[in-house]
Design a protein around this motif. Structure first.
Motif, PDB file in Angstrom:
ATOM      1  N   LYS A   1       1.057  -1.306   0.103  1.00 26.67           N
ATOM      2  CA  LYS A   1       0.049  -0.057   0.136  1.00 26.67           C
ATOM      3  C   LYS A   1       0.914   1.210   0.081  1.00 26.67           C
ATOM      4  CE  LYS A   1      -3.984   2.282   2.213  1.00 26.67           C
ATOM      5  NZ  LYS A   1      -3.258   3.631   2.110  1.00 26.67           N
ATOM      6  N   GLU A   2       0.535   2.014  -0.987  1.00 29.07           N
ATOM      7  CA  GLU A   2       1.487   3.139  -1.430  1.00 29.07           C
ATOM      8  C   GLU A   2       1.931   4.200   0.102  1.00 29.07           C
ATOM      9  OE1 GLU A   2       1.864   6.999  -4.183  1.00 29.07           O
ATOM     10  OE2 GLU A   2      -0.063   6.009  -4.068  1.00 29.07           O
ATOM     11  N   ARG A   3       0.818   4.522   0.653  1.00 30.21           N
ATOM     12  CA  ARG A   3       1.159   5.424   1.706  1.00 30.21           C
ATOM     13  C   ARG A   3      -0.351   5.729   2.757  1.00 30.21           C
ATOM     14  NH1 ARG A   3       3.604  11.027   0.088  1.00 30.21           N
ATOM     15  NH2 ARG A   3       2.939  11.264   2.273  1.00 30.21           N
ATOM     16  N   ASP A   4      -0.153   6.325   3.668  1.00 29.97           N
ATOM     17  CA  ASP A   4      -1.231   6.989   4.655  1.00 29.97           C
ATOM     18  C   ASP A   4      -2.349   5.711   4.769  1.00 29.97           C
ATOM     19  OD1 ASP A   4       0.031   9.400   4.133  1.00 29.97           O
ATOM     20  OD2 ASP A   4      -1.112  10.052   2.268  1.00 29.97           O
ATOM     21  N   PRO A   5      -1.930   4.542   5.569  1.00 30.54           N
ATOM     22  CA  PRO A   5      -0.426   4.312   5.812  1.00 30.54           C
ATOM     23  C   PRO A   5       0.121   3.392   5.043  1.00 30.54           C
ATOM     24  CG  PRO A   5      -2.062   3.072   7.076  1.00 30.54           C
ATOM     25  CD  PRO A   5      -2.889   3.831   6.183  1.00 30.54           C
ATOM     26  N   MET A   6       1.682   3.393   4.990  1.00 28.46           N
ATOM     27  CA  MET A   6       2.389   2.735   4.140  1.00 28.46           C
ATOM     28  C   MET A   6       2.424   1.436   5.071  1.00 28.46           C
ATOM     29  SD  MET A   6       6.227   3.559   2.999  1.00 28.46           S
ATOM     30  CE  MET A   6       6.748   3.069   4.610  1.00 28.46           C
ATOM     31  N   ARG A   7       2.015   0.360   3.852  1.00 25.11           N
ATOM     32  CA  ARG A   7       1.976  -1.147   4.488  1.00 25.11           C
ATOM     33  C   ARG A   7       2.474  -1.969   3.309  1.00 25.11           C
ATOM     34  NH1 ARG A   7       1.588   0.962   8.683  1.00 25.11           N
ATOM     35  NH2 ARG A   7      -0.380   0.553  10.338  1.00 25.11           N
ATOM     36  N   ILE A   8       2.817  -3.022   3.891  1.00 28.12           N
ATOM     37  CA  ILE A   8       3.266  -4.411   3.147  1.00 28.12           C
ATOM     38  C   ILE A   8       2.480  -5.529   3.618  1.00 28.12           C
ATOM     39  CG2 ILE A   8       4.862  -5.944   2.219  1.00 28.12           C
ATOM     40  CD1 ILE A   8       7.023  -3.761   2.395  1.00 28.12           C
ATOM     41  N   TYR A   9       1.353  -6.122   3.108  1.00 26.51           N
ATOM     42  CA  TYR A   9       0.592  -6.910   3.490  1.00 26.51           C
ATOM     43  C   TYR A   9       1.187  -8.332   2.996  1.00 26.51           C
ATOM     44  CZ  TYR A   9      -2.703  -3.042   4.712  1.00 26.51           C
ATOM     45  OH  TYR A   9      -3.339  -2.029   5.021  1.00 26.51           O
ATOM     46  N   GLU A  10       0.919  -9.419   3.637  1.00 27.91           N
ATOM     47  CA  GLU A  10       1.240 -10.859   3.177  1.00 27.91           C
ATOM     48  C   GLU A  10      -0.053 -11.554   3.022  1.00 27.91           C
ATOM     49  OE1 GLU A  10       4.134 -12.810   5.416  1.00 27.91           O
ATOM     50  OE2 GLU A  10       5.279 -11.019   5.776  1.00 27.91           O
ATOM     51  N   ILE A  11      -0.170 -12.017   1.972  1.00 27.81           N
ATOM     52  CA  ILE A  11      -1.678 -12.728   1.723  1.00 27.81           C
ATOM     53  C   ILE A  11      -1.400 -14.134   1.500  1.00 27.81           C
ATOM     54  CG2 ILE A  11      -3.757 -12.651   0.172  1.00 27.81           C
ATOM     55  CD1 ILE A  11      -3.586  -9.706  -0.179  1.00 27.81           C
ATOM     56  N   HIS A  12      -1.936 -14.950   2.227  1.00 23.80           N
ATOM     57  CA  HIS A  12      -1.886 -16.346   1.924  1.00 23.80           C
ATOM     58  C   HIS A  12      -3.406 -16.969   1.334  1.00 23.80           C
ATOM     59  CE1 HIS A  12       1.802 -17.000   4.437  1.00 23.80           C
ATOM     60  NE2 HIS A  12       1.466 -15.464   4.885  1.00 23.80           N
ATOM     61  N   GLY A  13      -3.392 -17.656   0.381  1.00 19.22           N
ATOM     62  CA  GLY A  13      -4.498 -18.429  -0.196  1.00 19.22           C
ATOM     63  C   GLY A  13      -5.027 -17.704  -1.408  1.00 19.22           C
ATOM     64  N   PHE A  14      -4.353 -16.815  -1.950  1.00 18.16           N
ATOM     65  CA  PHE A  14      -4.700 -16.098  -2.991  1.00 18.16           C
ATOM     66  C   PHE A  14      -3.479 -15.522  -3.909  1.00 18.16           C
ATOM     67  CE2 PHE A  14      -5.673 -12.699  -6.161  1.00 18.16           C
ATOM     68  CZ  PHE A  14      -6.720 -13.142  -6.532  1.00 18.16           C
ATOM     69  N   PRO A  15      -3.059 -15.915  -5.173  1.00 15.83           N
ATOM     70  CA  PRO A  15      -4.304 -16.578  -5.880  1.00 15.83           C
ATOM     71  C   PRO A  15      -4.528 -18.046  -5.565  1.00 15.83           C
ATOM     72  CG  PRO A  15      -2.354 -16.061  -7.309  1.00 15.83           C
ATOM     73  CD  PRO A  15      -2.250 -15.700  -5.866  1.00 15.83           C
ATOM     74  N   GLN A  16      -5.464 -18.605  -5.765  1.00 18.72           N
ATOM     75  CA  GLN A  16      -5.886 -20.184  -5.345  1.00 18.72           C
ATOM     76  C   GLN A  16      -5.231 -21.054  -6.647  1.00 18.72           C
ATOM     77  OE1 GLN A  16      -9.863 -21.045  -4.781  1.00 18.72           O
ATOM     78  NE2 GLN A  16      -9.368 -22.866  -3.200  1.00 18.72           N
ATOM     79  N   ARG A  17      -4.405 -21.732  -6.175  1.00 19.63           N
ATOM     80  CA  ARG A  17      -3.681 -22.806  -7.256  1.00 19.63           C
ATOM     81  C   ARG A  17      -4.581 -23.929  -7.457  1.00 19.63           C
ATOM     82  NH1 ARG A  17       2.964 -22.766  -6.582  1.00 19.63           N
ATOM     83  NH2 ARG A  17       3.339 -20.740  -7.347  1.00 19.63           N
TER      84      ARG A  17
END
Length: 305
Positions: free
Chosen positions: A185-201
């Motif tokens: 996420k660019e800013r306000d707030p700046m974040r790095i999310y970790e997503i498990h389960g997408f994309p679904q293989r």
């Protein structure tokens, strides 16, 4: 005497105001943290063998105009199966394939993708494209015959965390071993999310998504924004590109910055500063590729590599 005393008070007031302004500027641009990081780096004598060590890269192709495009490109990903790069445009939304020299190879029209801002290679033929404003992640399939893609025909996932106009999902990176999709996420707030389960293989498995938000890690990033991400499978490290700070950071497995690549004039062989870094990618040989508005292409490589 009174005029002299008044003048001294005025000068002192201006000096205090200037110092306060300088301090606020330094805080806004995280200059103190960046200076401390640089000091720590200069004192390091050893690095782990698997570290990427961004400071050792030198520009090989600088500010090459990507011919044949009218809209600005955003994001970048490397496809090891095709040995090429993919980026997106968001005015007239298209998925763009580029050669490793920055030449336009083909265009794929995107329909219903909104503000397409990032694209990430997942596995052979499989990609994820982000819609920044609506915070959607869209799973798409691409092969040699693909000429257009329709969002309403694809699997989608909406996150909707801290929505803030066009300061949404700016970057994507994928860890194939851990099956983690990193979303910046660019800013306000700046974040790095970790997503498990997408994309679904595996479509036979139930659809279950888990999101990890590490605010303590993100608070240690001394950059003003995030424009793009790249995950390095060999080291397990994450690269984070900041447009406003003109910097690429290497984050280790704990999420701590351990090296950096400056995008300022005179650094790492650059004749001019990178104007607006929008996307970064790395190939299997460790070569770095970067795109910047307006449609400029860069390639960085370690000498002798």
């Amino acid at each position: 005497m009174r005029d002299h005393f008044t003048l001294k008070r005025l000068l002192l007031g201006f000096a205090v105001l200037a110092l306060l302004s300088l301090g606020l500027f330094a805080q806004e641009y995280r200059l103190f943290e960046r200076a401390w990081f640089n000091l720590q780096q200069s004192g390091k004598s050893l690095a782990a063998e698997r570290d990427i060590l961004l400071s050792g890269y030198q520009v090989e192709i600088e500010a090459k105009v990507i011919e044949g495009l009218d809209d600005d490109v955003s994001a970048l990903t490397y496809d090891p199966d095709r040995n090429s790069l993919f980026t997106v445009t968001n005015q007239k939304a298209q998925l763009i394939e580029l050669s490793l020299d920055g030449e336009l190879l083909r265009r794929i029209d995107l329909h219903g993708f909104g503000d397409a801002e990032a694209v990430e290679y997942i596995s052979k033929g499989l990609y994820v494209i982000s819609d920044e404003r609506r915070q959607r992640l869209i799973k798409v399939w691409v092969d040699d015959s693909t000429t257009e893609l329709h969002a309403d025909q694809a699997q989608q996932f909406s996150l909707s965390i801290g929505r803030n106009g066009n300061k949404g999902f700016e970057g994507l990176a994928y860890d194939s071993a851990g099956q983690r999709l990193f979303v910046a996420k660019e800013r306000d707030p700046m974040r790095i999310y970790e997503i498990h389960g997408f994309p679904q293989r595996d479509p036979q498995q139930p659809f279950a998504v888990h999101v990890v938000d590490d605010q303590q890690r993100d608070a240690g990033l001394f950059v003003r924004d995030l424009s793009s991400l790249q995950f390095d499978e060999r080291s397990g490290h994450l690269l984070a590109l900041s447009d406003e700070s003109r910097l690429v950071l290497e984050l280790n497995v704990e999420g701590k910055p351990i090296s950096s690549l400056s995008l300022l004039s005179g650094r790492n062989g650059l004749k001019r500063s990178v104007p607006q870094g929008e996307g970064i990618a790395m190939d299997n040989q460790g070569v770095l590729y970067l795109v910047s508005e307006p449609n400029l292409f860069y390639r960085f490589k370690k000498p002798g590599a």
